[in-house]
Design an enzyme around this catalytic site. Sequence first.
Site, mmCIF file in Angstrom:
data_model
loop_
_atom_site.group_PDB
_atom_site.id
_atom_site.type_symbol
_atom_site.label_atom_id
_atom_site.label_comp_id
_atom_site.label_asym_id
_atom_site.label_seq_id
_atom_site.Cartn_x
_atom_site.Cartn_y
_atom_site.Cartn_z
ATOM 1 N N ARG A 1 0.755 -1.163 0.565
ATOM 2 C CA ARG A 1 -0.053 0.009 0.094
ATOM 3 C C ARG A 1 1.134 1.666 -0.078
ATOM 4 O O ARG A 1 1.159 2.339 -0.387
ATOM 5 C CB ARG A 1 -1.055 -0.264 1.207
ATOM 6 C CG ARG A 1 -1.617 -1.216 1.067
ATOM 7 C CD ARG A 1 -2.931 -1.117 2.859
ATOM 8 N NE ARG A 1 -1.729 -1.130 3.166
ATOM 9 C CZ ARG A 1 -2.246 -0.745 4.594
ATOM 10 N NH1 ARG A 1 -3.169 -0.457 4.994
ATOM 11 N NH2 ARG A 1 -1.635 -1.305 5.626
ATOM 12 N N ASN B 1 -6.277 -3.050 2.725
ATOM 13 C CA ASN B 1 -6.260 -4.392 2.839
ATOM 14 C C ASN B 1 -7.402 -4.498 2.737
ATOM 15 O O ASN B 1 -8.211 -4.122 3.356
ATOM 16 C CB ASN B 1 -5.244 -4.712 4.128
ATOM 17 C CG ASN B 1 -4.244 -3.871 3.721
ATOM 18 O OD1 ASN B 1 -3.316 -4.895 2.945
ATOM 19 N ND2 ASN B 1 -3.424 -4.430 4.836
#
Length: 89
Positions: free
Chosen positions: A19, A37
Amino acid sequence: MNVSYLVHVSGKVQGVYFRASSQQQAIEHGISGYARNLSDGDVELLICGDNNNVNIMLEWLKKGPSMARVDKVDIKQVEWQYHDFFSIG
């Protein structure tokens, strides 16, 4: 032309700075949206921006950062969405 894509990335993509690396790539290419996530171990991203820059980001997502292992990338074009920045959720 501005475009938006919802992207689902599977593989070893959590706990490997996926990320944060995605956010860095997005900032470098003027892309907004988010990366988050999912409970199944995958990562979902919304990437919005200029078509050329989004295509560069989509290619990067197919390999991800060095510690990641990308097994599958599902890409779905969605209606254009405006975001001020690229966030990590």
